[in-house]
Design a protein around this motif. Structure first.
Motif, mmCIF file in Angstrom:
data_model
loop_
_atom_site.group_PDB
_atom_site.id
_atom_site.type_symbol
_atom_site.label_atom_id
_atom_site.label_comp_id
_atom_site.label_asym_id
_atom_site.label_seq_id
_atom_site.Cartn_x
_atom_site.Cartn_y
_atom_site.Cartn_z
ATOM 1 N N SER A 1 0.804 -1.208 0.000
ATOM 2 C CA SER A 1 0.000 0.000 0.000
ATOM 3 C C SER A 1 0.845 1.270 0.000
ATOM 4 C CB SER A 1 -0.938 0.004 1.219
ATOM 5 O OG SER A 1 -0.182 -0.021 2.420
ATOM 6 N N ALA A 2 2.108 1.155 0.440
ATOM 7 C CA ALA A 2 2.964 2.332 0.490
ATOM 8 C C ALA A 2 3.336 2.770 -0.926
ATOM 9 C CB ALA A 2 4.231 2.015 1.282
ATOM 10 N N PRO A 3 3.423 4.089 -1.143
ATOM 11 C CA PRO A 3 3.814 4.562 -2.467
ATOM 12 C C PRO A 3 5.199 4.053 -2.838
ATOM 13 C CG PRO A 3 2.963 6.360 -1.096
ATOM 14 C CD PRO A 3 3.156 5.172 -0.192
ATOM 15 N N ALA A 4 5.333 3.515 -4.035
ATOM 16 C CA ALA A 4 6.620 3.004 -4.492
ATOM 17 C C ALA A 4 7.460 4.149 -5.047
ATOM 18 C CB ALA A 4 6.401 1.948 -5.572
ATOM 19 N N THR A 5 8.739 4.091 -4.779
ATOM 20 C CA THR A 5 9.654 5.028 -5.420
ATOM 21 C C THR A 5 9.953 4.517 -6.824
ATOM 22 O OG1 THR A 5 11.640 3.866 -4.670
ATOM 23 C CG2 THR A 5 10.699 5.517 -3.173
ATOM 24 N N ALA A 6 10.547 5.354 -7.649
ATOM 25 C CA ALA A 6 10.911 4.927 -9.004
ATOM 26 C C ALA A 6 11.869 3.751 -8.956
ATOM 27 C CB ALA A 6 11.536 6.096 -9.761
ATOM 28 N N GLU A 7 12.748 3.742 -7.935
ATOM 29 C CA GLU A 7 13.741 2.671 -7.826
ATOM 30 C C GLU A 7 13.135 1.357 -7.335
ATOM 31 O OE1 GLU A 7 15.806 6.618 -6.927
ATOM 32 O OE2 GLU A 7 13.927 5.618 -6.398
ATOM 33 N N GLY B 1 12.899 2.897 2.500
ATOM 34 C CA GLY B 1 14.104 3.631 2.136
ATOM 35 C C GLY B 1 14.987 2.865 1.168
ATOM 36 N N LEU B 2 15.989 3.564 0.670
ATOM 37 C CA LEU B 2 16.924 3.001 -0.290
ATOM 38 C C LEU B 2 18.337 3.082 0.267
ATOM 39 C CD1 LEU B 2 15.573 4.798 -3.491
ATOM 40 C CD2 LEU B 2 15.226 2.385 -2.923
ATOM 41 N N GLU B 3 19.199 2.243 -0.269
ATOM 42 C CA GLU B 3 20.603 2.244 0.115
ATOM 43 C C GLU B 3 21.432 2.605 -1.117
ATOM 44 O OE1 GLU B 3 23.904 -1.068 1.570
ATOM 45 O OE2 GLU B 3 21.760 -1.479 1.811
ATOM 46 N N ASN B 4 22.447 3.413 -0.921
ATOM 47 C CA ASN B 4 23.337 3.744 -2.033
ATOM 48 C C ASN B 4 24.259 2.572 -2.314
ATOM 49 O OD1 ASN B 4 22.397 6.393 -2.488
ATOM 50 N ND2 ASN B 4 23.649 7.166 -0.805
ATOM 51 N N SER B 5 24.414 2.239 -3.593
ATOM 52 C CA SER B 5 25.330 1.179 -3.992
ATOM 53 C C SER B 5 26.736 1.738 -4.132
ATOM 54 C CB SER B 5 24.884 0.576 -5.327
ATOM 55 O OG SER B 5 25.882 -0.269 -5.866
ATOM 56 N N GLY C 1 25.854 5.786 -8.744
ATOM 57 C CA GLY C 1 24.516 6.025 -9.275
ATOM 58 C C GLY C 1 23.521 4.915 -9.037
ATOM 59 N N ASN C 2 23.971 3.715 -8.744
ATOM 60 C CA ASN C 2 23.054 2.610 -8.486
ATOM 61 C C ASN C 2 22.461 2.712 -7.077
ATOM 62 O OD1 ASN C 2 23.620 1.609 -11.004
ATOM 63 N ND2 ASN C 2 24.832 -0.120 -10.303
ATOM 64 N N LYS C 3 21.291 2.103 -6.913
ATOM 65 C CA LYS C 3 20.610 2.063 -5.620
ATOM 66 C C LYS C 3 20.347 0.618 -5.230
ATOM 67 C CE LYS C 3 20.222 6.578 -5.281
ATOM 68 N NZ LYS C 3 20.945 7.343 -4.238
ATOM 69 N N ILE C 4 20.131 0.382 -3.947
ATOM 70 C CA ILE C 4 19.829 -0.957 -3.454
ATOM 71 C C ILE C 4 18.479 -0.941 -2.752
ATOM 72 C CG2 ILE C 4 20.538 -2.834 -1.924
ATOM 73 C CD1 ILE C 4 23.422 -1.958 -2.318
ATOM 74 N N VAL C 5 17.606 -1.842 -3.176
ATOM 75 C CA VAL C 5 16.306 -2.043 -2.539
ATOM 76 C C VAL C 5 16.397 -3.309 -1.700
ATOM 77 C CG1 VAL C 5 13.849 -2.502 -2.910
ATOM 78 C CG2 VAL C 5 15.070 -0.904 -4.423
ATOM 79 N N ASN C 6 16.164 -3.193 -0.402
ATOM 80 C CA ASN C 6 16.301 -4.319 0.523
ATOM 81 C C ASN C 6 14.935 -4.936 0.831
ATOM 82 O OD1 ASN C 6 19.217 -4.205 1.098
ATOM 83 N ND2 ASN C 6 18.738 -2.202 1.966
ATOM 84 N N HIS D 1 19.612 -0.114 -11.402
ATOM 85 C CA HIS D 1 20.379 0.767 -12.289
ATOM 86 C C HIS D 1 19.399 1.563 -13.138
ATOM 87 C CE1 HIS D 1 23.725 2.151 -14.761
ATOM 88 N NE2 HIS D 1 23.037 1.819 -15.836
ATOM 89 N N SER D 2 19.697 2.847 -13.314
ATOM 90 C CA SER D 2 18.840 3.701 -14.131
ATOM 91 C C SER D 2 19.119 3.458 -15.607
ATOM 92 C CB SER D 2 19.080 5.168 -13.789
ATOM 93 O OG SER D 2 18.240 6.004 -14.553
ATOM 94 N N THR D 3 18.063 3.125 -16.358
ATOM 95 C CA THR D 3 18.179 2.883 -17.792
ATOM 96 C C THR D 3 17.252 3.851 -18.529
ATOM 97 O OG1 THR D 3 16.338 1.314 -18.070
ATOM 98 C CG2 THR D 3 18.421 0.447 -17.182
ATOM 99 N N PRO D 4 17.363 3.939 -19.860
ATOM 100 C CA PRO D 4 16.445 4.817 -20.607
ATOM 101 C C PRO D 4 14.975 4.480 -20.410
ATOM 102 C CG PRO D 4 18.324 4.215 -21.969
ATOM 103 C CD PRO D 4 18.430 3.402 -20.719
ATOM 104 N N SER D 5 14.676 3.231 -20.030
ATOM 105 C CA SER D 5 13.283 2.832 -19.804
ATOM 106 C C SER D 5 12.924 2.769 -18.324
ATOM 107 C CB SER D 5 13.012 1.469 -20.457
ATOM 108 O OG SER D 5 13.889 0.480 -19.955
#
Length: 219
Positions: free
Chosen positions: A37-43, A133-137, A141-146, A165-169
């Motif tokens: 139910s929590a809003p998802a982040t883009a990551e 929350g997110l963790e910095n990789s 630029g990469n992020k970690i979702v736990n 990882h952020s991609t064009p899509s």
């Protein structure tokens, strides 16, 4: 220990055959209902989409092929499979012919989907939870979702962390870190894939992946 817990433990696989058991005593987590139910982040949205597909598949009593379609949509939305395969093969991947890459990627996609469908079969009743929350990789630029995956009698379950990882899509999964020791799934697969490529080339690796898909579909 229930049969559901045993089944879930058997399903958390590294590479082509190594199995990782859930760990206990992990950090606080968000219950599945809150995570949904929590809003998802883009990551984190791709991971939530993957978990939604796995949850739908494990509560579906349709055929393996039909459940593969459900999970396949989640995998395609969540993963950069080309990047995962590149990391799993290593530097040799860059020198593969385009046609070989395409065939290998198709086989790797089928393998990834079949492994998930076999792991989260009807009646598994796995619970998927996400830490806020997110963790910095360490990789720029990469992020970690736990997250955690567990059964009702083994909660919160096994830690699984996703490198995004952020991609064009949009943000995509490029690796999965398993357990408290954060073993890289891509690294484990690279160990398996390297020996197979050395002995049988691309055709040999495709053959191994296709055999694994058949094994998963018969579980």
């Amino acid at each position: 220990m229930s049969m559901k817990t045993i089944s879930l433990r058997a399903g958390l696989v590294l590479g082509l055959g190594m199995t990782l058991l859930p760990a206990a005593g992990v950090a606080p987590f968000v219950p599945a209902a809150q995570a949904q139910s929590a809003p998802a982040t883009a990551e984190s949205a791709p991971v939530q989409a993957l978990y939604a597909a796995l949850d739908k598949a494990q509560h579906s009593h349709s055929s393996f092929a039909e459940r593969s379609q459900i999970v396949g949509a989640g995998v395609d939305q969540a993963y950069d499979l080309d990047a995962v395969l590149h990391a799993s093969v290593g530097v040799r991947y860059q020198s593969l012919a385009p046609a070989d890459k395409a065939k290998l990627l198709a086989a790797f996609r089928d393998f990834t989907i079949a492994r998930y469908v076999s792991s989260f079969k009807p009646g598994t009743d796995a619970r998927f939870t996400m830490k806020p929350g997110l963790e910095n990789s360490p990789v720029g630029g990469n992020k970690i979702v736990n997250t955690f995956i567990g059964a009702d009698d083994s909660m919160p379950g096994t830690p699984l962390s996703y490198i995004m990882h952020s991609t064009p899509s949009g943000w995509k999964i490029v690796d999965v870190l398993l357990g408290d020791s954060r073993i890289s799934q891509a690294a484990a697969q690279r160990s398996d894939f390297s020996s197979t490529l050395a002995s049988g080339g691309v055709a040999g690796l495709i053959n191994v992946l296709e055999r694994k898909v058949k094994t998963f579909s018969n579980d």
